[in-house]
Design a protein around this motif. Structure first.
Motif, PDB file in Angstrom:
ATOM      1  N   PRO A   1       0.815  -1.218   0.000  1.00  0.00           N
ATOM      2  CA  PRO A   1       0.000   0.000   0.000  1.00  0.00           C
ATOM      3  C   PRO A   1       0.850   1.269   0.000  1.00  0.00           C
ATOM      4  O   PRO A   1       0.493   2.262  -0.645  1.00  0.00           O
ATOM      5  N   MET A   2       1.984   1.236   0.704  1.00  0.00           N
ATOM      6  CA  MET A   2       2.860   2.405   0.712  1.00  0.00           C
ATOM      7  C   MET A   2       3.457   2.649  -0.672  1.00  0.00           C
ATOM      8  O   MET A   2       3.554   3.796  -1.130  1.00  0.00           O
ATOM      9  N   ALA A   3       3.850   1.577  -1.370  1.00  0.00           N
ATOM     10  CA  ALA A   3       4.394   1.722  -2.722  1.00  0.00           C
ATOM     11  C   ALA A   3       3.349   2.279  -3.672  1.00  0.00           C
ATOM     12  O   ALA A   3       3.650   3.137  -4.517  1.00  0.00           O
ATOM     13  N   LEU A   4       2.120   1.798  -3.565  1.00  0.00           N
ATOM     14  CA  LEU A   4       1.039   2.307  -4.416  1.00  0.00           C
ATOM     15  C   LEU A   4       0.782   3.785  -4.137  1.00  0.00           C
ATOM     16  O   LEU A   4       0.537   4.578  -5.059  1.00  0.00           O
ATOM     17  N   PHE A   5       0.828   4.148  -2.868  1.00  0.00           N
ATOM     18  CA  PHE A   5       0.640   5.559  -2.510  1.00  0.00           C
ATOM     19  C   PHE A   5       1.750   6.425  -3.100  1.00  0.00           C
ATOM     20  O   PHE A   5       1.491   7.491  -3.665  1.00  0.00           O
ATOM     21  N   LEU A   6       2.988   5.942  -2.988  1.00  0.00           N
ATOM     22  CA  LEU A   6       4.124   6.717  -3.500  1.00  0.00           C
ATOM     23  C   LEU A   6       4.115   6.804  -5.023  1.00  0.00           C
ATOM     24  O   LEU A   6       4.606   7.782  -5.587  1.00  0.00           O
ATOM     25  N   ALA A   7       3.570   5.781  -5.693  1.00  0.00           N
ATOM     26  CA  ALA A   7       3.497   5.831  -7.149  1.00  0.00           C
ATOM     27  C   ALA A   7       2.601   6.972  -7.612  1.00  0.00           C
ATOM     28  O   ALA A   7       2.859   7.599  -8.649  1.00  0.00           O
ATOM     29  N   ALA A   8       1.549   7.248  -6.846  1.00  0.00           N
ATOM     30  CA  ALA A   8       0.633   8.332  -7.211  1.00  0.00           C
ATOM     31  C   ALA A   8       0.984   9.650  -6.540  1.00  0.00           C
ATOM     32  O   ALA A   8       0.681  10.726  -7.055  1.00  0.00           O
ATOM     33  N   HIS A   9       1.647   9.580  -5.380  1.00  0.00           N
ATOM     34  CA  HIS A   9       1.967  10.783  -4.609  1.00  0.00           C
ATOM     35  C   HIS A   9       3.428  10.760  -4.187  1.00  0.00           C
ATOM     36  O   HIS A   9       3.739  10.494  -3.013  1.00  0.00           O
ATOM     37  N   PRO A  10       4.344  11.006  -5.121  1.00  0.00           N
ATOM     38  CA  PRO A  10       5.777  10.964  -4.766  1.00  0.00           C
ATOM     39  C   PRO A  10       6.123  12.019  -3.732  1.00  0.00           C
ATOM     40  O   PRO A  10       5.457  13.056  -3.620  1.00  0.00           O
ATOM     41  N   ILE A  11       7.161  11.748  -2.958  1.00  0.00           N
ATOM     42  CA  ILE A  11       7.617  12.704  -1.942  1.00  0.00           C
ATOM     43  C   ILE A  11       8.181  13.934  -2.631  1.00  0.00           C
ATOM     44  O   ILE A  11       9.098  13.838  -3.442  1.00  0.00           O
ATOM     45  N   ARG A  12       7.669  15.092  -2.302  1.00  0.00           N
ATOM     46  CA  ARG A  12       8.079  16.327  -2.962  1.00  0.00           C
ATOM     47  C   ARG A  12       8.782  17.305  -2.020  1.00  0.00           C
ATOM     48  O   ARG A  12       9.370  18.279  -2.470  1.00  0.00           O
ATOM     49  N   ASP A  13       8.707  17.051  -0.719  1.00  0.00           N
ATOM     50  CA  ASP A  13       9.322  17.983   0.226  1.00  0.00           C
ATOM     51  C   ASP A  13       9.698  17.234   1.500  1.00  0.00           C
ATOM     52  O   ASP A  13       9.094  16.213   1.837  1.00  0.00           O
ATOM     53  N   HIS A  14      10.739  17.747   2.186  1.00  0.00           N
ATOM     54  CA  HIS A  14      11.201  17.182   3.460  1.00  0.00           C
ATOM     55  C   HIS A  14      11.532  15.684   3.338  1.00  0.00           C
ATOM     56  O   HIS A  14      11.269  14.909   4.259  1.00  0.00           O
ATOM     57  N   ALA A  15      12.125  15.296   2.215  1.00  0.00           N
ATOM     58  CA  ALA A  15      12.407  13.877   1.971  1.00  0.00           C
ATOM     59  C   ALA A  15      13.347  13.306   3.017  1.00  0.00           C
ATOM     60  O   ALA A  15      13.140  12.191   3.513  1.00  0.00           O
ATOM     61  N   GLY A  16      14.399  14.033   3.365  1.00  0.00           N
ATOM     62  CA  GLY A  16      15.362  13.533   4.333  1.00  0.00           C
ATOM     63  C   GLY A  16      14.755  13.319   5.705  1.00  0.00           C
ATOM     64  O   GLY A  16      14.957  12.266   6.329  1.00  0.00           O
ATOM     65  N   ALA A  17      14.021  14.307   6.196  1.00  0.00           N
ATOM     66  CA  ALA A  17      13.408  14.187   7.520  1.00  0.00           C
ATOM     67  C   ALA A  17      12.400  13.040   7.563  1.00  0.00           C
ATOM     68  O   ALA A  17      12.316  12.300   8.551  1.00  0.00           O
ATOM     69  N   ILE A  18      11.646  12.885   6.476  1.00  0.00           N
ATOM     70  CA  ILE A  18      10.671  11.793   6.410  1.00  0.00           C
ATOM     71  C   ILE A  18      11.378  10.447   6.482  1.00  0.00           C
ATOM     72  O   ILE A  18      10.952   9.534   7.196  1.00  0.00           O
ATOM     73  N   MET A  19      12.494  10.322   5.753  1.00  0.00           N
ATOM     74  CA  MET A  19      13.215   9.055   5.751  1.00  0.00           C
ATOM     75  C   MET A  19      13.728   8.718   7.154  1.00  0.00           C
ATOM     76  O   MET A  19      13.582   7.582   7.628  1.00  0.00           O
ATOM     77  N   PHE A  20      14.324   9.691   7.848  1.00  0.00           N
ATOM     78  CA  PHE A  20      14.832   9.439   9.198  1.00  0.00           C
ATOM     79  C   PHE A  20      13.705   9.025  10.140  1.00  0.00           C
ATOM     80  O   PHE A  20      13.869   8.114  10.959  1.00  0.00           O
ATOM     81  N   ALA A  21      12.566   9.676  10.035  1.00  0.00           N
ATOM     82  CA  ALA A  21      11.447   9.355  10.919  1.00  0.00           C
ATOM     83  C   ALA A  21      10.981   7.918  10.721  1.00  0.00           C
ATOM     84  O   ALA A  21      10.725   7.190  11.696  1.00  0.00           O
ATOM     85  N   PHE A  22      10.904   7.491   9.462  1.00  0.00           N
ATOM     86  CA  PHE A  22      10.390   6.151   9.210  1.00  0.00           C
ATOM     87  C   PHE A  22      11.422   5.068   9.492  1.00  0.00           C
ATOM     88  O   PHE A  22      11.055   3.931   9.799  1.00  0.00           O
ATOM     89  N   VAL A  23      12.707   5.389   9.404  1.00  0.00           N
ATOM     90  CA  VAL A  23      13.731   4.428   9.836  1.00  0.00           C
ATOM     91  C   VAL A  23      13.603   4.185  11.339  1.00  0.00           C
ATOM     92  O   VAL A  23      13.692   3.045  11.819  1.00  0.00           O
TER      93      VAL A  23
END
Length: 427
Positions: free
Chosen positions: A289-311
């Motif tokens: 579901p996350m991949a499907l969401f990202l296919a339609a809604h790619p990350i456009r801002d705060h990519a680094g902070a989002i990645m750290f939070a989800f790690v």
């Protein structure tokens, strides 16, 4: 300015191509080359999942030693590490399509060898480890070729969509493969290995169907130490890329619990081979579901902070899984781990493909594969070794806590990655 032509497909990349609307989540599949590539990667990934589940259950049933489960991962990782200076250069100097197809055929031979070995009776895990090393060699060549090829099959504007779908091919296989592998192994190990063999052959056939341009021009650099280590040099010079792939390396290396799932399935949750398949598939239930969401809604801002939070969340859900004695809670925790990991994969792969020049992409992806292999297969060895020393539950819980610590430390060590807002390539 000289117009660039894609070295693999003949397509014109960059601004000359048509923008892909955000809502067109299936944009990449309109490209026949990518469709064939995606199906081939899916078949190969499906086969790998079936074989790995079957091998894990067979080895643990034979020896009852969790350290042997760690050795299963180590046998698959070592070839990628030892051949890293060769596999990337091969992907850059020769047809990536041909390398990918031949590697799939070799994996098929490995699955057939496991079938024959099981047919005649397995008394020791040593022959299986030898076959897994051959698997590891094939995958060492397969990885850089397939990761580098996808960029040559789509336009730059389609790339983010293609990467999301490319990751989903693995995740979909990670749902169907372990469940199918568990069910097939319940019928017969021969059924599991036979299905894996057939899927590897299908994968190779689909790869060879991808249209190859009649004339390809690829400038070959003279083989030298400098050209061989170009991938390492590029990653070291790009601190954002270095931070992204090393974060993923240490997070999954410390937090991975896949190798211990046979222990959880048999000794802690008591769910049997079919339950093992569900546990192996659970992370993909969250990732898809996350991949499907990202296919339609790619990350456009705060990519680094989002990645750290989800790690960090990946580490937290790993702790929940480690402590759980309830099958349903374990599956939920694994699904949330998969969703969290999908964010890291998406950011890392997009950065890697957009920031890397095509002439060194194979070598960079070979290094990246070593990082991925270290986080997965070597992480399995880490988990198996720790479980043999202190038990499965402490090994998983300590690993999850360490992953949270890595996210915190890396956010300090790589401030540019933490502050990265967009996933665009270098200008």
């Amino acid at each position: 300015m000289t117009e660039e032509i894609d070295s693999e497909t003949g397509a014109k990349p960059g601004p000359e191509t048509t923008d892909v609307p955000d809502e067109d989540r299936f944009a990449a599949f309109k490209n026949r080359r990518f469709l064939l590539y995606w199906l081939a990667r899916f078949a190969s990934s499906f086969a790998i999942q079936i074989v790995v589940v079957a091998v894990g259950w067979q080895i643990y049933a034979l020896t009852g030693d969790p350290l042997d489960l760690g050795l299963v991962g180590l046998c698959q990782f070592l070839p990628a590490l030892l051949l890293v200076l060769v596999t990337g250069s091969v992907a850059d100097r020769y047809s990536r399509r041909m390398v990918m197809g031949l590697a799939s055929l070799v994996e098929g031979v490995g699955a057939f060898a496991l079938l024959l070995l099981t047919w005649h009776g397995l008394a020791s895990p040593l022959p299986v480890f030898a076959i897994l090393i051959a698997f590891g060699i094939a995958r060492a060549f397969f990885g850089p070729a397939q990761q580098s090829l996808v960029v040559n099959l789509v336009t730059r504007q389609e790339l983010a969509n293609a990467i999301a779908w490319n990751s989903s091919s693995w995740q979909i296989a990670a749902i169907a493969g372990p469940v199918g592998g568990g069910l097939l192994y319940g019928i017969s190990p021969i059924a599991a290995y036979g299905t894996g063999f057939a899927l590897f052959v299908i994968s190779a056939f689909l790869v060879f169907l991808i249209k190859q341009p009649a004339a390809r021009k690829r400038e070959h650099e003279p083989a030298s130490f400098e050209t061989i280590v170009a991938g390492f040099r590029f990653i070291w010079s790009e601190k954002v890329v270095l931070g992204a792939i090393s974060l993923d390396l240490f997070a999954v290396l410390l937090g991975g619990a896949v190798a211990l799932m046979p222990v959880y399935a048999r000794d802690i949750l008591a769910v049997g081979p079919w339950g093992l398949g569900l546990l192996r598939a659970a992370p993909a239930f969250g990732a898809i579901p996350m991949a499907l969401f990202l296919a339609a809604h790619p990350i456009r801002d705060h990519a680094g902070a989002i990645m750290f939070a989800f790690v960090a969340l990946f580490g937290a859900f790993t702790i929940v899984f480690g402590l759980s004695a309830l099958p349903w809670l374990s599956i939920v925790a694994l699904a949330l781990m998969g969703a969290s990991d999908m964010i890291s994969v998406y950011v890392r792969e997009t950065l890697m493909q957009l920031w890397t020049p095509d002439d060194v992409r194979g070598r960079v992806n070979a290094v990246n594969q070593v990082f991925i292999g270290a986080s997965n297969e070597l992480g399995e060895f880490r988990a198996g070794g720790m479980a043999a020393l202190i038990g499965a539950v402490p090994a998983v819980v300590i690993g999850g806590a360490a992953t949270i610590g890595v996210a915190a430390i890396w956010s300090v060590l790589f401030p540019d990655l933490r502050k990265a807002r967009h996933l665009a390539g270098r200008s």
